[in-house]
Every structure is written in structure tokens, then in C-alpha cells.
Design a protein around this motif. Sequence first.
Motif, PDB file in Angstrom:
ATOM      1  N   ASN A 147      -4.855   8.782   6.811  1.00  0.00           N
ATOM      2  CA  ASN A 147      -5.983   9.564   6.600  1.00  0.00           C
ATOM      3  C   ASN A 147      -5.342  11.222   6.709  1.00  0.00           C
ATOM      4  OD1 ASN A 147      -5.008  10.708   9.420  1.00  0.00           O
ATOM      5  ND2 ASN A 147      -6.737   9.024  11.096  1.00  0.00           N
ATOM      6  N   THR A 180       0.971  -1.208  -0.076  1.00  0.00           N
ATOM      7  CA  THR A 180       0.082  -0.069  -0.131  1.00  0.00           C
ATOM      8  C   THR A 180       0.673   1.021  -0.297  1.00  0.00           C
ATOM      9  OG1 THR A 180      -1.910   1.515   1.124  1.00  0.00           O
ATOM     10  CG2 THR A 180      -0.547   0.117   2.738  1.00  0.00           C
ATOM     11  N   ASP A 220     -12.872   5.601   1.650  1.00  0.00           N
ATOM     12  CA  ASP A 220     -11.816   7.027   0.760  1.00  0.00           C
ATOM     13  C   ASP A 220     -10.514   7.019   2.737  1.00  0.00           C
ATOM     14  OD1 ASP A 220     -12.385   8.900   3.813  1.00  0.00           O
ATOM     15  OD2 ASP A 220     -13.999   8.478   2.566  1.00  0.00           O
ATOM     16  N   ASN A 221      -9.444   6.995   2.321  1.00  0.00           N
ATOM     17  CA  ASN A 221      -8.417   7.429   3.943  1.00  0.00           C
ATOM     18  C   ASN A 221      -9.347   7.353   4.993  1.00  0.00           C
ATOM     19  OD1 ASN A 221      -8.545   9.216   2.441  1.00  0.00           O
ATOM     20  ND2 ASN A 221      -6.471  10.144   3.293  1.00  0.00           N
ATOM     21  N   ASP A 235     -10.977   4.608   6.811  1.00  0.00           N
ATOM     22  CA  ASP A 235     -10.433   3.042   6.998  1.00  0.00           C
ATOM     23  C   ASP A 235     -10.266   1.878   5.869  1.00  0.00           C
ATOM     24  OD1 ASP A 235      -8.737   3.256  10.137  1.00  0.00           O
ATOM     25  OD2 ASP A 235     -11.448   3.521  10.256  1.00  0.00           O
ATOM     26  N   SER A 251      -7.304   1.226  11.813  1.00  0.00           N
ATOM     27  CA  SER A 251      -7.016   0.615  11.305  1.00  0.00           C
ATOM     28  C   SER A 251      -5.174  -0.075  11.730  1.00  0.00           C
ATOM     29  CB  SER A 251      -5.994   1.782   9.947  1.00  0.00           C
ATOM     30  OG  SER A 251      -6.384   1.853   8.972  1.00  0.00           O
ATOM     31  N   THR A 288      -3.679   7.610   1.617  1.00  0.00           N
ATOM     32  CA  THR A 288      -4.005   5.591   1.132  1.00  0.00           C
ATOM     33  C   THR A 288      -4.428   4.820   1.927  1.00  0.00           C
ATOM     34  OG1 THR A 288      -3.006   5.684  -0.836  1.00  0.00           O
ATOM     35  CG2 THR A 288      -3.981   4.103  -0.278  1.00  0.00           C
ATOM     36  N   LEU A 289      -3.663   4.459   3.118  1.00  0.00           N
ATOM     37  CA  LEU A 289      -3.421   4.383   4.059  1.00  0.00           C
ATOM     38  C   LEU A 289      -3.570   4.784   5.364  1.00  0.00           C
ATOM     39  CD1 LEU A 289      -2.919   1.521   5.803  1.00  0.00           C
ATOM     40  CD2 LEU A 289      -0.521   1.748   5.993  1.00  0.00           C
ATOM     41  N   PRO A 334      -8.424   4.724  -3.273  1.00  0.00           N
ATOM     42  CA  PRO A 334      -9.610   4.421  -2.108  1.00  0.00           C
ATOM     43  C   PRO A 334     -10.742   5.576  -2.594  1.00  0.00           C
ATOM     44  CG  PRO A 334      -7.494   5.879  -1.874  1.00  0.00           C
ATOM     45  CD  PRO A 334      -7.132   4.818  -2.565  1.00  0.00           C
ATOM     46  N   ASP A 365      -3.077   5.817  -4.241  1.00  0.00           N
ATOM     47  CA  ASP A 365      -4.083   7.329  -5.399  1.00  0.00           C
ATOM     48  C   ASP A 365      -3.624   8.140  -5.889  1.00  0.00           C
ATOM     49  OD1 ASP A 365      -2.052   7.757  -3.050  1.00  0.00           O
ATOM     50  OD2 ASP A 365      -3.890   9.805  -3.137  1.00  0.00           O
TER      51      ASP A 365
END
Length: 277
Positions: free
Chosen positions: A17, A9, A262-263, A266, A26, A14-15, A245, A228
Motif C-alpha cells: 500500500n 505480483t 488500487d494498492n 487491497d 491483504s 501493487t501489493l 491496479p 503497476d
Amino acid sequence: MKTQTLYITDLDGTLLNGNSVVSPRSTQIINDLLHKGMRFTVATARTPATVVPLLQQLDLDIPAVLMNGAVLYDIRRKHYIRANGFTDNSALNYIDLLEKRDLVPFVYRIDNNKLHVFHKPLSNEMQRKFKRQRENTPYKDFVPVDRYAEPLLDRPPLFILVIDRFDRLETAAAEIGRAGQCSIFCYRDIVDPSYGNLEIYPQGVSKASTAQQIVDHLNPWEVVAFGDNLNDLPLFRMADRRYAPENAMDEVKRQATAIIPDNNHDGVARFLYDDYL
């Protein structure tokens, strides 16, 4: 359980927030899956200076792809496994082209397991903010210089980063693309799209090319990628499945297998929970 799947990832957008952290939810989900044997790592444009603190709560044991593929890094042991930097003086030619356009590059090199970032006087607030947020860490030193050639003559750099108005970067990227053989990533800033980043690497360097080294070592049955932004597309092309996302750029969404939450909700962790188990 998909114990033979490798999940890779991106971080920002992406991961991470909107506060640029891995949320507690997460973190818990991913650690639970890692303890069950999930193969998981990250591929990001970030350096150890920010990646190590951001991911210190995750029990990662597979090397991470950092600086858009310029290095393979062991987060647990905090050392560089492999560097994919310039091997000739072509970087000095690119720096010269940038300076002729009144652009100030950050020039990266690894010395004794630590990043040194050479730069001339900074020219905009985005650059100064970038430096403030990353200096005074055990992983990176910013080194002011009068001339870039002096510290780089003995050993070429790892890569070059420029932070400026996006329209100026686009023009410079096109010129450098015509003038040399290198890998170029030019993309807008997430917070202020009028600004952006221009990154210049040796030809062939990308998240995908360095992630392939992990794939060759682990020999998974499949690779699943999350991203993303445009610099994630090489990683998408090497993956068997690709997920973007909801907040991702439209071009990334078009090339995704499917869209996930979306980020800020989660999305990656929730997908991993459903997919792995």
C-alpha cells in the motif's frame, strides 16, 4: 479452486500500500488462500534487505523473483537460488559512461549469500535516503570505494543502479543502450517523479525471464500477473492474464486484461479471493 494457476505480483504500487507494507487485510486473505493451496509469489525490483521483512508474515513457499529478475530467491530459507549477473567486463564500460556524466552508480554483487553494494561518495539526498533505509541489515552491506574496478576485476557484478534526476537518467540510458547489449529499465520515482531509477542488467534479464524458470518448474495451466510500472511489462507479456491496479501507469493499464482496485484498497488480495475461490 484454481490450483493450477500461478499468480505473480509486483510489490511497490501493487501489493504494497501507500505506506509500503502489505496491509493486515491483504495478509490475512493471501495466507488463507495459500493454506488452501494457491500458488503465489512476487516479482520485484527490491532486494532481500527489504523483501524479507516486508513479507515475513506471508507463508510463501515458491521462490521470489528479486532485483527485476537478477536473482531467484528463497524467502523462507533466506538464500539465493540462482543469480543472473554479468559474465564479462561490460559492466565496467557502463560504469565508465555513467561516471563521465557525473552519475554515481550503486554496483551490486553477491558474496557468501549476502549482497555487497559498492559506491563512490553519494551526490544527492535521494541516494543518501536510499542507503539509510537499507543499510545495517543482515542481507546487504554498502561498501564505499575509490574506484569501481578494484573490487570488480575478480568477478563481475550482478547489476547496476543509479538514482538521480530522471532527465539525466533518460539521457544516460539512451547512451548506454546505443553503446552495449544489456537490459535497461529507466523509470520515475513514485514519490518524486522528477527523480528516478536507472537499472542496468545483462541482456535478457527481466522479471519475466526469471519468472519463466518458476513456470518451467511448476508447469501451471495459466499465469496471472499483477503490476503497476513499466518494469512489469515483460512479466505482463509472458502472462495469460494481466491486471493493473487503478494507480498504475497508463501504459501498464493499456496492456492489462482488466483494472483492479488500487494498492491502498487491497486490490491484489481482493482479486485473488474472487478469482481463486
